[in-house]
Design a protein around this motif. Structure first.
Motif, PDB file in Angstrom:
ATOM      1  N   LYS A 190      -1.630 -48.600  58.023  1.00  0.00           N
ATOM      2  CA  LYS A 190      -1.670 -48.347  59.478  1.00  0.00           C
ATOM      3  C   LYS A 190      -1.722 -49.634  60.304  1.00  0.00           C
ATOM      4  O   LYS A 190      -0.915 -49.801  61.222  1.00  0.00           O
ATOM      5  N   PRO A 191      -2.652 -50.559  60.053  1.00  0.00           N
ATOM      6  CA  PRO A 191      -2.676 -51.783  60.875  1.00  0.00           C
ATOM      7  C   PRO A 191      -1.397 -52.612  60.737  1.00  0.00           C
ATOM      8  O   PRO A 191      -0.921 -53.203  61.701  1.00  0.00           O
ATOM      9  N   VAL A 192      -0.835 -52.622  59.538  1.00  0.00           N
ATOM     10  CA  VAL A 192       0.420 -53.346  59.316  1.00  0.00           C
ATOM     11  C   VAL A 192       1.538 -52.694  60.128  1.00  0.00           C
ATOM     12  O   VAL A 192       2.327 -53.375  60.787  1.00  0.00           O
ATOM     13  N   GLY A 193       1.581 -51.375  60.097  1.00  0.00           N
ATOM     14  CA  GLY A 193       2.597 -50.648  60.854  1.00  0.00           C
ATOM     15  C   GLY A 193       2.483 -50.881  62.349  1.00  0.00           C
ATOM     16  O   GLY A 193       3.484 -51.026  63.046  1.00  0.00           O
ATOM     17  N   LEU A 194       1.241 -50.927  62.845  1.00  0.00           N
ATOM     18  CA  LEU A 194       1.040 -51.189  64.275  1.00  0.00           C
ATOM     19  C   LEU A 194       1.502 -52.591  64.649  1.00  0.00           C
ATOM     20  O   LEU A 194       2.156 -52.791  65.675  1.00  0.00           O
ATOM     21  N   ALA A 195       1.189 -53.562  63.815  1.00  0.00           N
ATOM     22  CA  ALA A 195       1.618 -54.941  64.078  1.00  0.00           C
ATOM     23  C   ALA A 195       3.142 -55.050  64.030  1.00  0.00           C
ATOM     24  O   ALA A 195       3.759 -55.702  64.884  1.00  0.00           O
ATOM     25  N   LEU A 196       3.745 -54.394  63.043  1.00  0.00           N
ATOM     26  CA  LEU A 196       5.211 -54.423  62.946  1.00  0.00           C
ATOM     27  C   LEU A 196       5.851 -53.738  64.145  1.00  0.00           C
ATOM     28  O   LEU A 196       6.914 -54.158  64.612  1.00  0.00           O
ATOM     29  N   GLY A 197       5.218 -52.698  64.661  1.00  0.00           N
ATOM     30  CA  GLY A 197       5.732 -52.026  65.849  1.00  0.00           C
ATOM     31  C   GLY A 197       5.749 -52.943  67.054  1.00  0.00           C
ATOM     32  O   GLY A 197       6.710 -52.963  67.828  1.00  0.00           O
ATOM     33  N   ALA A 198       4.681 -53.723  67.220  1.00  0.00           N
ATOM     34  CA  ALA A 198       4.627 -54.672  68.336  1.00  0.00           C
ATOM     35  C   ALA A 198       5.694 -55.755  68.180  1.00  0.00           C
ATOM     36  O   ALA A 198       6.385 -56.106  69.149  1.00  0.00           O
ATOM     37  N   VAL A 199       5.840 -56.258  66.964  1.00  0.00           N
ATOM     38  CA  VAL A 199       6.847 -57.294  66.711  1.00  0.00           C
ATOM     39  C   VAL A 199       8.251 -56.741  66.953  1.00  0.00           C
ATOM     40  O   VAL A 199       9.086 -57.403  67.578  1.00  0.00           O
ATOM     41  N   SER A 200       8.499 -55.518  66.490  1.00  0.00           N
ATOM     42  CA  SER A 200       9.838 -54.958  66.669  1.00  0.00           C
ATOM     43  C   SER A 200      10.144 -54.708  68.144  1.00  0.00           C
ATOM     44  O   SER A 200      11.285 -54.881  68.575  1.00  0.00           O
ATOM     45  N   GLY A 201       9.146 -54.336  68.925  1.00  0.00           N
ATOM     46  CA  GLY A 201       9.356 -54.150  70.362  1.00  0.00           C
ATOM     47  C   GLY A 201       9.734 -55.446  71.057  1.00  0.00           C
ATOM     48  O   GLY A 201      10.647 -55.474  71.891  1.00  0.00           O
ATOM     49  N   MET A 202       9.040 -56.527  70.698  1.00  0.00           N
ATOM     50  CA  MET A 202       9.359 -57.829  71.301  1.00  0.00           C
ATOM     51  C   MET A 202      10.737 -58.301  70.862  1.00  0.00           C
ATOM     52  O   MET A 202      11.517 -58.805  71.675  1.00  0.00           O
ATOM     53  N   LEU A 203      11.048 -58.132  69.593  1.00  0.00           N
ATOM     54  CA  LEU A 203      12.352 -58.539  69.072  1.00  0.00           C
ATOM     55  C   LEU A 203      13.475 -57.729  69.713  1.00  0.00           C
ATOM     56  O   LEU A 203      14.501 -58.287  70.130  1.00  0.00           O
ATOM     57  N   ALA A 204      13.258 -56.426  69.846  1.00  0.00           N
ATOM     58  CA  ALA A 204      14.276 -55.570  70.465  1.00  0.00           C
ATOM     59  C   ALA A 204      14.507 -55.952  71.920  1.00  0.00           C
ATOM     60  O   ALA A 204      15.644 -55.948  72.398  1.00  0.00           O
ATOM     61  N   GLY A 205      13.443 -56.300  72.633  1.00  0.00           N
ATOM     62  CA  GLY A 205      13.586 -56.736  74.023  1.00  0.00           C
ATOM     63  C   GLY A 205      14.433 -57.992  74.141  1.00  0.00           C
ATOM     64  O   GLY A 205      15.295 -58.100  75.021  1.00  0.00           O
ATOM     65  N   ALA A 206      14.195 -58.936  73.232  1.00  0.00           N
ATOM     66  CA  ALA A 206      14.973 -60.181  73.248  1.00  0.00           C
ATOM     67  C   ALA A 206      16.440 -59.923  72.900  1.00  0.00           C
ATOM     68  O   ALA A 206      17.347 -60.491  73.527  1.00  0.00           O
ATOM     69  N   VAL A 207      16.675 -59.059  71.914  1.00  0.00           N
ATOM     70  CA  VAL A 207      18.053 -58.731  71.524  1.00  0.00           C
ATOM     71  C   VAL A 207      18.780 -58.038  72.678  1.00  0.00           C
ATOM     72  O   VAL A 207      19.925 -58.355  72.991  1.00  0.00           O
ATOM     73  N   PHE A 208      18.092 -57.099  73.330  1.00  0.00           N
ATOM     74  CA  PHE A 208      18.718 -56.391  74.450  1.00  0.00           C
ATOM     75  C   PHE A 208      19.053 -57.349  75.584  1.00  0.00           C
ATOM     76  O   PHE A 208      20.128 -57.272  76.172  1.00  0.00           O
ATOM     77  N   LYS A 209      18.143 -58.260  75.890  1.00  0.00           N
ATOM     78  CA  LYS A 209      18.379 -59.207  76.979  1.00  0.00           C
ATOM     79  C   LYS A 209      19.632 -60.047  76.697  1.00  0.00           C
ATOM     80  O   LYS A 209      20.458 -60.259  77.579  1.00  0.00           O
ATOM     81  N   GLN A 210      19.781 -60.493  75.452  1.00  0.00           N
ATOM     82  CA  GLN A 210      20.960 -61.277  75.086  1.00  0.00           C
ATOM     83  C   GLN A 210      22.223 -60.419  75.131  1.00  0.00           C
ATOM     84  O   GLN A 210      23.265 -60.875  75.586  1.00  0.00           O
ATOM     85  N   LEU A 262      27.385 -59.000  77.905  1.00  0.00           N
ATOM     86  CA  LEU A 262      28.262 -58.033  78.560  1.00  0.00           C
ATOM     87  C   LEU A 262      28.707 -58.517  79.941  1.00  0.00           C
ATOM     88  O   LEU A 262      29.520 -57.867  80.594  1.00  0.00           O
ATOM     89  N   GLY A 263      28.149 -59.646  80.378  1.00  0.00           N
ATOM     90  CA  GLY A 263      28.572 -60.241  81.639  1.00  0.00           C
ATOM     91  C   GLY A 263      27.871 -59.707  82.857  1.00  0.00           C
ATOM     92  O   GLY A 263      28.326 -59.880  83.979  1.00  0.00           O
ATOM     93  N   HIS A 264      26.763 -59.046  82.642  1.00  0.00           N
ATOM     94  CA  HIS A 264      26.005 -58.512  83.765  1.00  0.00           C
ATOM     95  C   HIS A 264      24.948 -59.521  84.201  1.00  0.00           C
ATOM     96  O   HIS A 264      24.869 -60.616  83.684  1.00  0.00           O
ATOM     97  N   ASP A 265      24.147 -59.134  85.160  1.00  0.00           N
ATOM     98  CA  ASP A 265      23.098 -60.013  85.674  1.00  0.00           C
ATOM     99  C   ASP A 265      22.117 -60.394  84.576  1.00  0.00           C
ATOM    100  O   ASP A 265      22.124 -59.839  83.487  1.00  0.00           O
ATOM    101  N   GLU A 266      21.265 -61.336  84.910  1.00  0.00           N
ATOM    102  CA  GLU A 266      20.222 -61.802  83.987  1.00  0.00           C
ATOM    103  C   GLU A 266      19.308 -60.657  83.564  1.00  0.00           C
ATOM    104  O   GLU A 266      18.942 -60.550  82.400  1.00  0.00           O
ATOM    105  N   ASP A 267      18.928 -59.805  84.489  1.00  0.00           N
ATOM    106  CA  ASP A 267      18.025 -58.696  84.204  1.00  0.00           C
ATOM    107  C   ASP A 267      18.778 -57.372  84.238  1.00  0.00           C
ATOM    108  O   ASP A 267      19.636 -57.156  85.082  1.00  0.00           O
ATOM    109  N   ALA A 268      18.394 -56.492  83.334  1.00  0.00           N
ATOM    110  CA  ALA A 268      18.983 -55.155  83.319  1.00  0.00           C
ATOM    111  C   ALA A 268      18.408 -54.338  84.475  1.00  0.00           C
ATOM    112  O   ALA A 268      17.286 -54.582  84.916  1.00  0.00           O
ATOM    113  N   PRO A 269      19.152 -53.368  84.960  1.00  0.00           N
ATOM    114  CA  PRO A 269      18.665 -52.567  86.085  1.00  0.00           C
ATOM    115  C   PRO A 269      17.577 -51.582  85.668  1.00  0.00           C
ATOM    116  O   PRO A 269      17.546 -51.102  84.533  1.00  0.00           O
ATOM    117  N   ASP A 270      16.692 -51.305  86.601  1.00  0.00           N
ATOM    118  CA  ASP A 270      15.707 -50.241  86.435  1.00  0.00           C
ATOM    119  C   ASP A 270      16.326 -48.951  86.953  1.00  0.00           C
ATOM    120  O   ASP A 270      17.283 -48.969  87.726  1.00  0.00           O
TER     121      ASP A 270
END
Length: 88
Positions: A9-29, A34-42
């Motif tokens: 469980k604690p390992v899974g929670l830590a991996l979840g946090a890491v995957s969220g940060m990694l996914a955010g960075a991948v999405f931003k790139q 795709l040639g859009h603005d620096e930030d994605a729209p809300d």
């Protein structure tokens, strides 16, 4: 519940946090590539079209799901290698 599941469980929670940060960075790139603005729209961003908002949300969701699955799978496989037991 198996002891291995509880111990993981604690390992899974830590991996979840890491995957969220990694996914955010991948999405931003990806959004930049795709040639859009620096930030994605809300969803409530008045200056963006509905199509652009939906495209950003779908892309972000797909990237998040893929990264989370890859990180979770790698964590489970590593746990099996180290302990001999699959954590799931």
């Amino acid at each position: 519940m198996k002891a291995s599941k509880i111990a993981y469980k604690p390992v899974g929670l830590a991996l979840g946090a890491v995957s969220g940060m990694l996914a955010g960075a991948v999405f931003k790139q990806a959004w930049k590539m795709l040639g859009h603005d620096e930030d994605a729209p809300d969803a409530t961003d008045e200056d963006r079209t509905g199509t652009e908002v939906l495209l950003a949300a779908m892309l972000q969701g797909a990237i998040f799901a893929g990264v989370k699955a890859a990180v979770d799978r790698a964590g489970a496989a590593t746990t099996r290698r180290l302990t001999g037991t699959w954590p799931g």
